[in-house]
Design a protein around this motif. Structure first.
Motif, mmCIF file in Angstrom:
data_model
loop_
_atom_site.group_PDB
_atom_site.id
_atom_site.type_symbol
_atom_site.label_atom_id
_atom_site.label_comp_id
_atom_site.label_asym_id
_atom_site.label_seq_id
_atom_site.Cartn_x
_atom_site.Cartn_y
_atom_site.Cartn_z
ATOM 1 N N ASN C 294 0.829 -1.204 0.000
ATOM 2 C CA ASN C 294 0.000 0.000 0.000
ATOM 3 C C ASN C 294 0.869 1.262 0.000
ATOM 4 N N HIS C 297 3.163 1.600 -3.298
ATOM 5 C CA HIS C 297 2.441 2.096 -4.474
ATOM 6 C C HIS C 297 2.021 3.549 -4.283
ATOM 7 N N GLN C 298 1.662 3.899 -3.081
ATOM 8 C CA GLN C 298 1.261 5.279 -2.839
ATOM 9 C C GLN C 298 2.428 6.227 -3.101
ATOM 10 N N GLY C 301 3.323 6.615 -6.804
ATOM 11 C CA GLY C 301 2.359 7.273 -7.679
ATOM 12 C C GLY C 301 1.946 6.363 -8.815
#
Lengths: 383, 353, 353, 383
Positions: C294, C297-298, C301
């Motif tokens: 999580n 990937h955050q 971007g």
């Protein structure tokens, strides 16, 4: 309560009940005819020009727009009902999505009469699709730093630069581009404008960006000396930033911000049963509570928008909480049913789960990252 | 929103500002009942909101009563306002006389056993109830119970006739054990409980806690924002740090969500009388309470958990109320089992209806 | 740590750097088995780590094998290394000949049914196994099963004799359905499975996934830190933003915790052969996988979830491996029930022993 | 793996097994005699001079210190075992806590021979208690901004200012104070020193700070023209910052950073049973996994410290993850057993739960807030 955070309770007007039933029976017939398969995140990945045309025929596109442009002059709540039913069913709404949600309202607010008359009726019929060109390779969250530019040349503008993450640009007819028409002064968001570009025009290249799933939804759109006429400028030259920001409350508070994984939740509940036990009950109960709460909030924002307010902070909250919920659904599904998800797994549960897992990273990035939204919210409540 | 609600909110807020100060709350915790606060509310009719005028109330509906409780929760008012409003509602439904002064009601827990017995010319009630709110501070307690034949009876007893053992919740609010030692009750104080069954009282009780919690959450948001703007560290207000901002945004989100969930549950209950929206709202405020108290205390630093700072008046109440009339997990279990007994369509129609 | 481990780690890392490039991984997903990578590993003995030298292995212990798998996981190597090491271990325990080339093993799921049947002068094996790793790419598969009398048998079959239906996990790794259509097996390829029961294989399987996951987590940490330092937004590297820093710290915490949990589980299993530490480690890496993918990937971007970026090679493997050989919730349920069957002292002695 | 995050697996040496048994039987006898009640967060709230003296008698204070100062020259792992057993039992260890954990090592590293000889043996016997004076009303996380100062006056130093959150200062004999001995130059942490102040000295006022529970553990310590002799300076004048920071790895990685709510977890498991079902199993299984992982990490840090390394980053991770775990225990306890917690509730579960809930806000603040720790970690891994 802080004014920025006050949301009304919206009781949907009676007339929406029939409409909801209409949409439900349409969808159930379409599913029965196998005209589409339920997908998670269908407003990104469910492209069907056919399906969009069917919606147009039923009057479910451009619902709130004036009749003189082909619209149906229905209320925002009626549009809300249609939208949430389509998304909950995982119906393929990607083709018309941006045209209906964004381009139409933009043109109604800022477009020329000519633009409205030539473009809106075709959107309403589900024949004309739009893509959006905002981000650029070197400006993700920092939107004001974009460098795609248009230069005046006689009564034409000449565009150079590129846009990234334009979903559906490989299917769409036009793209609305935010670009620089003047070098910026003190503030980075000065000198920006919005223009409509025909995606089939000379000098426009649409390059696919494949997702890690192998799917092709996103594109880089490259502009090399693309000429457009003055008539394709939307609103004021230099007014692009303000115009773009005005769309945000609409863009961030809709049901697409918490329903992207609803088809998975529905299938999860189908697979569970009353004997699933305490653990499943608690998890499902908590998800239901959050879903209901988010919908109350989303409807509350719609209510304020209908009154003419611009509840940007509350809209940002809906997107922040909503996209977290979309991810929570995935965690709960994994936890409650051991499975072997893959995009071509034999069961519906497993394919929906795979699709949801692999699309999830995008939920909290697209349309404003979690971090950006939270900064906006913090500023909005005064810190 | 009813006609009287804006006026009611103004009046209640004014009274709370005047009479529900930090000192009053602290003293209440030491055992000093805030009579001035109570009387100010009683004089303005606030303690009979939601009771029709023709039977001695001041009118207004459930939404009015709940908006009053939101304010009460926001100010951490150390009074049995929720209990009094509930008790009077029961009395009015049962066509028993409305009583004056603060009231409580029992059973307070799902497993309390209260039984009514017919005597020669009257009734007798006996049993024990746990964790009864404010029992020591009220003159009368409304009592529900069953006869041996299973008939549901509602009545009220004087606390003079009860044996009360003091207890408290995490916020220092009285939660007493009440023994009813076969108390004799005249026939005219007995009514059959046909209108309002036990479950309905439990639902309304949960609604009161949802409203109180929504109010407390609002107060915590305000306190925390103020603190973040005033407190400086490393040369600037802590609210200017991105790590703090991100948390404040989460806090604001949960508070907003809880406020609308509480309102929506009242509105739905008034329209339909189902408990699903109550369940969803109590779950929402319960989940919010965890996140919000955590963030608020984190932002306040050590100062926030000292006796001197008012933050704990609200956070300790949330930690108490979240468990009263069913915790978020208990409600989730109930709601989840209702959903899973039905089809998956059930959730969607529950959410959209 | 054994004597050979540092050398092993160096060699394996070097091979991975040379032969396990982004292109090789992408091609593997399109169906092209990375023979060069496999041969480089086989030539250096990496595919027989943990098998005694006297029976054709290269020596080393479980820790060595797992440290190799950590590297394999770190580089997202698209090969059945875990399966081959496990299969060879079984063959060596069963005193069956070690086979060459990549291997797989089945049953792969708890509910697969494989049965052995004595024929006149040999044996026959039949059944169906789901989600068998790399079945299409191996020549031989080690097979466990029971006779109708309940005796556990171990053997191996040639994939030429199997019916294979291709499938894959979220990372595009082959996970095929394998039908054994009553395959005849010579007596000398049959062994009783007394040393290594099914549960032990399941435990070791979980250990392989824990090691692979710990490696993948490490890689994600490195990728994310690099990206955060290079990618600029608002005029500075995104790693300079406090909101990003806070997330990177959480990421680092989960990766560190997973690394030590994976190591500790191997060490404990080698010493005692209990599955509790395996359970605890698989839970830890499973929980970490959620948080880490999580955050990674955050931070990355939109770029991070495109086909072009290598991040998904690791994140999609984590999403697959977290469910293989028992998800964190399945292991937690098992572990929790063992704890609750005993006294509360049990947890403390489990943790401290 | 990044070097900063590498932790060894520590297998406790055999000799610790007997020691552990000794501690366990001591504790079980003490519990049997009701010499103490199990409490959550007992290293803050469990004050018993008596109990500390008993530990001293058994050789469980100053365990690793040189024999010439009364210590027992045992390994860090033996100390680890004693500490974790005491905390797991919720034993009252607050009286000697800071003297044993911090003051002793500080004096061994930087103290004068005179300080060591006069103070350490009494700490080892459990007779001498220390408080710590770091934070000030206007400097919470921003420790370098402290303003309490000492001025040289002849061969004395005169201290003015105040310290806050000094736990146990109302019971302790001395306080180790970080203060300013020179105005700072470019860097705020220049010109800081550490001094030992007798809490009974003239000019010292210890003002209670009551917790929201009503408990009194914290104090403000006010210094008004307090004179101390030069002999009470610890280490170098001006070296206070470096000396304070050196303690951090010890302070942040110990079992007290993940065991504060262990007594609640234990009681929770006592109240549950094998019939509690899937939900309880999963929740308890996950907590057990995390507890075990944290202990592996904590032991790993202890192993590095024993080797002479300063694993500050890994220690910060232990505290960050550990304190989150301490809070997770509370959430799970509430979720699995509906109850009515209060500090004077009738059941042990309810009082432990109440104590844990009301103490929890401190877990992620004391000894470095979550936010500060995460900044340290991020810096440590290069961003």
């Amino acid at each position: 309560m802080l004014k920025e955070l006050e949301l009304p309770i919206v009781d949907l007007p009676k007339e929406t009940e029939n409409l909801r039933e209409e949409v439900r029976s349409f969808l159930s017939a379409e599913l029965h005819n196998e005209s589409f398969t339920t997908r998670s995140d269908s407003w990104l990945s469910g492209f069907s020009a056919d399906f969009s045309r069917k919606l147009g025929e039923r009057g479910w596109l451009g619902m709130t727009w004036p009749k003189k442009y082909g619209g149906h002059e229905r209320t925002a709540f009626e549009r809300f009902v249609v939208t949430e039913e389509l998304l909950a069913a995982g119906a393929p709404v990607a083709a018309h999505w941006f045209a209906d949600r964004q381009t139409g309202p933009l043109l109604l607010n800022y477009g020329t009469e000519y633009q409205r008359q030539t473009l809106l009726p075709r959107i309403v019929r589900g024949e004309l699709f739009f893509a959006i060109g905002l981000s650029e390779p070197n400006s993700g969250s920092d939107l004001a730093s974009i460098s795609t530019r248009a230069k005046k040349s006689g009564n034409k503008w000449v565009i150079n630069g590129s846009k990234i993450w334009s979903s559906g640009a490989h299917h769409a007819h036009y793209i609305v581009v935010l670009l620089r028409t003047a070098t910026h002064g003190e503030k980075k968001h000065e000198g920006l404008s919005q223009m409509i570009v025909d995606l089939s025009a000379p000098g426009v290249t649409v390059r696919p960006i494949y997702l890690m799933t192998g799917e092709h939804h996103f594109n880089e759109v490259i502009f090399e000396d693309v000429e457009i006429s003055e008539g394709m400028i939307v609103g004021e030259v230099g007014g692009g930033w303000k115009q773009s920001m005005a769309e945000l409350a609409y863009e961030r508070s809709g049901p697409e911000r918490f329903l992207s994984t609803y088809p998975l939740l529905k299938e999860l509940i189908n697979q569970l049963s009353e004997t699933s036990g305490q653990h499943a009950n608690i998890k499902i109960g908590k998800l239901a509570s959050r879903l209901w709460t988010l919908r109350c909030m989303s409807l509350g924002v719609a209510g304020l928008l209908e009154k003419g307010d611009s509840p940007n902070i509350a809209a940002s909250l809906v997107k922040d909480l909503g996209t977290q919920f979309e991810k929570d659904v995935i965690d709960v599904a994994r936890e409650l049913i051991p499975s072997r998800p893959s995009m071509n797994a034999p069961t519906k549960f497993e394919t929906l789960l795979a699709e949801s897992i692999l699309h999830a990273p995008g939920f909290t990035l697209r349309g404003g990252t979690t971090e950006i939204l939270r900064s906006i919210i913090a500023r909005g409540i005064g810190v | 929103m009813s006609d009287i609600q804006p006026m009611l909110v103004d009046t209640a807020t004014k009274i709370m500002k005047d009479f529900c100060t930090k000192e009053v709350i602290n003293k209440a915790e030491e055992g000093e009942f805030p009579h001035d606060l109570w009387e100010a509310l009683e004089e303005t009719g606030m303690t009979s909101i939601g009771i029709p005028e023709d039977i001695g109330g001041v009118g207004g509906d459930l939404e009015d009563a709940m908006s009053l409780l939101k304010i009460s929760g926001k100010f951490a008012a150390p009074i049995p306002l929720a209990e009094t409003l509930l008790a009077k509602l029961i009395l009015s439904f049962a066509r028993l006389p409305l009583l004056n002064g603060p009231l409580s009601l029992l059973p307070a827990q799902n497993n309390d056993q209260i039984s009514f017995r017919k005597t020669d010319d009257a009734w007798a009630v006996s049993g024990k109830a746990q964790y009864v709110p404010w029992a020591r501070d009220v003159k009368n307690i409304v009592v529900f119970g069953a006869t041996s034949a299973g008939q549901m009876i509602v009545s009220y007893v004087s606390t003079d006739d009860c044996q009360i053992t003091q207890g408290q919740n995490l916020a220092g609010e009285p939660r007493d054990e009440v023994m009813l030692p076969d108390i004799l009750i005249d026939n005219d104080r007995i009514a059959p409980s046909h209108n309002l069954m036990g479950e309905d009282i439990w639902n309304r009780g949960a609604l009161t806690r949802t409203a109180l919690m929504a109010g407390a959450l609002e107060n915590i948001l305000e306190l925390t924002l103020t603190y973040a703007k005033e407190r400086e560290q490393f040369g600037r207000p802590i609210g200017k740090f991105q790590a703090v901002k991100q948390q404040l945004a989460v806090l604001a989100g949960e508070v907003t969500a809880s406020g609308i969930a509480a309102d929506a549950a009242v509105s739905a209950y008034e329209q339909g009388g189902q408990n699903q929206e109550i369940a969803m709202a109590k779950i929402q405020v319960g989940e919010a309470a965890k996140a919000v108290t955590n963030i608020a205390h984190q932002v306040h630093g050590a100062m926030g958990f000292t006796d001197e700072h008012p933050l704990h008046h609200s956070t300790r109440r949330l930690w108490s109320w979240q468990d009263e009339y069913g915790s978020e997990s208990e409600w989730a279990e109930l709601l989840g089992s209702e959903i899973l007994e039905n089809s998956s369509e059930q959730v969607w129609s529950m959410v959209t209806d």
